[in-house]
Design an enzyme around this catalytic site. Structure first.
Site, PDB file in Angstrom:
ATOM      1  N   HIS A 184      24.206  38.473  11.375  1.00  8.60           N
ATOM      2  CA  HIS A 184      23.733  38.955  12.676  1.00  8.60           C
ATOM      3  C   HIS A 184      24.592  40.118  13.166  1.00  8.60           C
ATOM      4  CE1 HIS A 184      20.973  35.553  13.362  1.00  8.60           C
ATOM      5  NE2 HIS A 184      21.856  34.873  12.656  1.00  8.60           N
ATOM      6  N   ASP A 222      17.616  40.118  18.948  1.00  6.39           N
ATOM      7  CA  ASP A 222      18.596  39.108  18.522  1.00  6.39           C
ATOM      8  C   ASP A 222      19.900  39.244  19.325  1.00  6.39           C
ATOM      9  OD1 ASP A 222      20.154  37.337  17.054  1.00  6.39           O
ATOM     10  OD2 ASP A 222      20.147  38.522  15.204  1.00  6.39           O
TER      11      ASP A 222
HETATM   12 ZN   LIG Z   1      17.722  32.917  12.994  1.00  6.51          ZN
HETATM   13 ZN   LIG Z   2      18.161  34.385   9.838  1.00  9.08          ZN
END
Ligand SMILES: [Zn+2]
Ligand SMILES: [Zn+2]
Length: 535
Positions: free
Chosen positions: A345, A172
């Protein structure tokens, strides 16, 4: 993303994107799926990392292309199920629930699920043990050391995989451009505690319907401060029920009320958790803001909290909703005012930590805009400098086919990639032509030339007319329309008898002439739809 070996193909996540105003009438964007039709071996598994729309919203579209199970954690699957039902798909026994650290066999591979923390419960990363080595895919993650549900990020297993040797890490990159650590979901609790302490009227909070952690924080505070909780909006109701049923949301008995009961209680005894954090026009908060909700009203004593990030492109509609609420006198609170939202995130330091734990031979940044992928690649270069064996950082784009073999890794080709536009009202895929028409309508309006033609003689019956929609209401436009009527009569008069008695031919002639006329005179390209009446 699809992973293929000689013996298996599996697909990782199937998400949607929401369309902005530049795509009128388009509700959803899904990826071009043509590669999945042609890939061999055919896909036999869909692996889901978590229940956010950008990871599961496209499952009904990918479903028919998978000859086998859809693996996900219980919460993820509970969120997938109603989507399939909406599409008339009976999932049968194909939704297979998995737990972190569990392994399933897919062809010649073994897939292992690893617990990660994110902005909702029950999120996993994947370790795919292939004959060529282990591939780790992080899904969406941050490293939350005080998770609301006590389910910790599985640092140990990531480290074990790292020391056993990992062929490739796909990670990510969403928040690579934020320094430090993102912070725990728990952080927003302080801000909400303050809001609960000081609010005297109704309290309304809007967040994503999948934000189960946020719901838990709010529900706990409501119980503590003596407020009853109403979930408002279909998605919020559906998800809170599913989360509660599966034990992800703990609700004290008797705490919830229906939205129809909100106005019968004293305002200081109510908390509404509503959909509409993105300013979606039909969502609960947008309705409440314009006093158009059946049950829930907002007034000058009330407090409204936006506890979500604005997805880029949604800032304007969200701003409008906030303005409406502020005009009704409500105290509107959002991220800029109080710490009522924290990202799901990981920031730079968490992403670096992931790299250090997994120590892959190849590193591929995923999730994010190209500038974020390239920044992640640059930082990965710094983190892995001097590490032996060396780490190869690869920057790939949608459609690139990445091949791992004895020689290493290379981009070996390009698969069809792009987006497919979906009109969720039922008509399915929106093709370019439809979109072009919609844009013309939106930007330049509509012109409908109407003529009556005698079927026998081909002569004009009565005066032709030009009807318009979406043109400026000024003298210049009125003059333009008058002239276009004259032009229309001339076109008919100038056409041959064959043209005049052939609907297709005469329509095309009118279209061409009027299009040229409007473009030349106004610089606009209205959509021209001739109507010919035969009498
Ligand atoms: Zn996502
Ligand atoms: Zn997500």
């Amino acid at each position: 993303m699809a992973v293929s070996t000689d013996g298996a193909t599996m697909v990782i996540d199937a998400g949607v994107m929401f369309a902005g105003p530049e795509l009128p009438g388009v509700d959803l964007l899904i990826p071009d799926l043509s590669y999945l039709h042609q890939v061999r071996p055919r896909p036999t598994a869909l692996l889901l990392t978590h229940g956010h729309e950008d990871h599961i919203g496209g499952v009904p579209y990918v479903w028919p292309l998978i000859d086998g199970p859809v693996y996900g954690t219980p919460l993820t699957l509970a969120l997938v199920r109603p989507k399939l039902e909406e599409h008339g798909i009976d999932p049968g026994d194909r939704l297979v629930a998995v737990q972190p650290r569990q392994r399933v066999r897919v062809g010649d591979c073994e897939v292992e699920f690893l617990r990660v923390t994110h902005s909702m419960p029950d999120c996993v990363a994947l370790a795919i043990h292939t004959p060529a080595g282990t591939i780790v895919h992080t899904g969406d993650f941050k490293i939350d050391q005080t998770p609301i549900d006590g389910q910790h990020f599985d640092v140990h297993r990531f480290a074990e995989l790292g020391s056993a040797g990992v062929l490739a890490l796909f990670a990510d990159s969403t928040n690579i451009d934020r320094k430090g650590f993102t912070g725990s979901e728990l952080e927003v609790k302080d801000a909400f505690e303050e809001i609960f302490t000081t609010s005297t009227g109704k309290l309304l909070v809007t967040t994503f319907a999948s934000s189960v952690y946020r719901m838990q924080i709010l529900v706990d505070l409501a119980a503590q401060f003596g407020r009853q909780v109403a979930f408002v909006g279909r998605g919020m109701l559906q998800n809170s029920e599913a989360a509660q049923r599966l034990g992800y949301l703990r609700l004290p008995a008797g705490l919830t009320i229906r939205d129809s009961d909100v106005e019968s209680l004293p305002p200081s005894k109510v908390l509404c958790i509503a959909t509409g954090s993105q300013g979606e026009p039909f969502a609960a908060m947008s309705r409440i803001a314009i006093n158009d909700h059946r049950f829930v009203k907002v007034g000058s004593e009330d407090t409204v909290v936006f506890s979500a990030r604005a997805i880029p492109g949604n800032e304007k509609p969200i701003g409008h909703v906030m303005n409406h609420l502020a005009r009704r006198g409500a105290d509107v609170i959002y991220e800029g005012i109080k710490h009522v939202h924290v990202s799901g995130h990981g920031s730079e330091e968490e992403l670096k930590l992931m790299l250090s734990l997994v120590r892959p031979r190849h590193f591929i940044p995923i999730h994010g805009e190209y500038r974020q992928l390239s920044q992640h690649a640059r930082i990965a270069g710094r983190v892995t400098a001097g590490v032996t064996p060396a780490v190869t950082v690869m920057l790939v784009e949608n459609g690139d086919i990445l091949r791992f073999d004895e020689a290493g890794a290379s981009i070996s080709g390009k698969a069809p990639a792009g987006r497919v536009l979906i009109d969720a009202s039922g008509s399915g895929e929106v093709i370019d032509e439809v979109l072009r028409d919609r844009r013309h309508l939106a930007e330049d309006g509509l012109i409908v030339p109407v003529v009556a033609i005698n079927k026998q003689t081909g002569g004009l019956e009565g005066d032709p007319d030009v009807v318009s929609r979406g043109l400026a209401q000024d003298a210049a436009s009125a003059e333009l329309l008058r002239e276009s009527v004259k032009l229309l009569a001339d076109v008919i008069q100038g056409a041959s008898i064959e043209e005049r008695t052939d609907q297709g031919l005469i329509k095309e002639k009118i279209r061409v002439e009027l299009r040229r006329f409007f473009r030349k005179r106004s610089g606009r390209r209205p959509l021209i739809v001739p109507v010919i009446m035969e009498v």
